[in-house]
Design an enzyme around this catalytic site. Sequence first.
Site, PDB file in Angstrom:
ATOM      1  N   HIS A 147       0.865  -1.181   0.000  1.00  0.00           N
ATOM      2  CA  HIS A 147       0.000   0.000   0.000  1.00  0.00           C
ATOM      3  C   HIS A 147       0.899   1.227   0.000  1.00  0.00           C
ATOM      4  CE1 HIS A 147      -3.751   2.256   0.811  1.00  0.00           C
ATOM      5  NE2 HIS A 147      -2.919   3.101   1.403  1.00  0.00           N
ATOM      6  N   CYS A 148       0.795   2.017  -1.058  1.00  0.00           N
ATOM      7  CA  CYS A 148       1.678   3.167  -1.222  1.00  0.00           C
ATOM      8  C   CYS A 148       1.013   4.412  -0.634  1.00  0.00           C
ATOM      9  CB  CYS A 148       1.997   3.393  -2.695  1.00  0.00           C
ATOM     10  SG  CYS A 148       3.104   4.795  -2.994  1.00  0.00           S
ATOM     11  N   PRO A 149       1.581   5.006   0.413  1.00  0.00           N
ATOM     12  CA  PRO A 149       0.969   6.214   0.981  1.00  0.00           C
ATOM     13  C   PRO A 149       1.092   7.428   0.076  1.00  0.00           C
ATOM     14  CG  PRO A 149       3.059   5.753   2.055  1.00  0.00           C
ATOM     15  CD  PRO A 149       2.785   4.591   1.151  1.00  0.00           C
ATOM     16  N   GLY A 195      -1.826   6.909  -2.208  1.00  0.00           N
ATOM     17  CA  GLY A 195      -3.053   6.659  -1.470  1.00  0.00           C
ATOM     18  C   GLY A 195      -3.843   5.479  -1.988  1.00  0.00           C
ATOM     19  N   GLN A 196      -3.162   4.425  -2.445  1.00  0.00           N
ATOM     20  CA  GLN A 196      -3.850   3.292  -3.038  1.00  0.00           C
ATOM     21  C   GLN A 196      -2.989   2.043  -2.890  1.00  0.00           C
ATOM     22  OE1 GLN A 196      -6.405   1.597  -3.719  1.00  0.00           O
ATOM     23  NE2 GLN A 196      -7.245   2.658  -5.539  1.00  0.00           N
TER      24      GLN A 196
END
Length: 418
Positions: free
Chosen positions: A189-191, A194-195
């Site tokens: 999950h890539c901050p 945001g996805q």
Amino acid sequence: MGEPEPEPERRRLYQVWEGSNKFLCGGRLIFGPDAGSLFLSTVLIASPLVGLCFQCVTKLGSGSSDKQALGMPALVATILLGLATLAFLFLTSSRDPGIVPRNAHPPERSGAGAGDDDPADADVTTPSTEWVATTLANPHLRLPRTKDVAVAGGHVVRVKYCDTCLLYRPPRASHCSICNNCVHKFDHHCPWVGQCIGQRNYRYFFLFISTSTFLCLYVFVLSWLNVAAQRGTHGGSLLKSIAGEPLSVVLIVYTFVSAWFVGGLTVFHAYLMSTNQTTYENFRYRYDKKENPYDRGVAANIAEVFCAGMPPSMNKFRAWVELPPPEAAFDDGGGPLSSRSKIDLVGREEKVDLEMGHQHHNHPTGGVPAILQGLHYAEMEKNGVSVHVKDRQSAEAPDPLVIPDPEAAPRHDGGEAE
């Protein structure tokens, strides 16, 4: 005549989706719960672009006949490169990453769950088949948390049951605790976007970080060339030229620091892509020490990311769904909420190596069901009739769905029969 039954309430799937996603444009765009970070990433990308474009416009408006590094070609290239980077960012963050549809009921056989329609899940070779059959006949026993599934190349991998989505996860899928979804080929999950990064947006994610790296290097080099081109107006002194171009100095420092971050990320994912790994698998299983069942060679692995057709979304978020009546939540005969409590699973203290097939236990009892664990066999009564259960407070609670036999004999320890 009785009153006609009211028509069931209908809503779009995205309006009743149980995940933590945010939807826009009537469910056509799907974001993660931390989609606000997308604005921050956009600002971080656009800031150096605005600075460089401002310099280009300034140099064009000065009308200087001196040789300039910044001009109309640099301005056009900067705008196109920036738009491409922002487009890949949007494509990464606004699409379904490969969410596995949830089940309304838990599986009632070892092969049930996600992938019932998937041929890859058809060949189930779990050693727990007999245990599952016994569990269905006796609800006091628990279903196994894993099953073995055959994948391409003749490899058998172990998949885990998801308590939230009520399914056995497909191979290479994992549950994201932030988005609250199981995702096909879950990477991480890539901050910054945001996805979740998964099967359906990994291609755009790699293009996003690679173009971001090129953008940083482009602005870095062009800013240095601009400083060097101004030496003639400062008597050939590089220090005076640097002092006369403060915006270029800021861009040099900014892009130098940023290039280390996105550049390192690009190199790491280029390695993962060439070996057909995900970030989750790389940190979890360490395929450099174990056989990777998905590695088909560098060329085939890269072609799988960029040349293979994009699989369609498994969820039709704009489809109409009928909501169950309110009393269904309290229905013990098969309502959507009661179905989630009909099957209990192996305790969470069991640690499972999901896909490599190794299973570690925190107790020496091996595959003994939890209901048979914790018995003092050494303290059996002399008549050999009963045993004492260690720590009754930690023993399992009786299954509320099992009707006790009124003719059952009472327990020898003074309690009621289970």
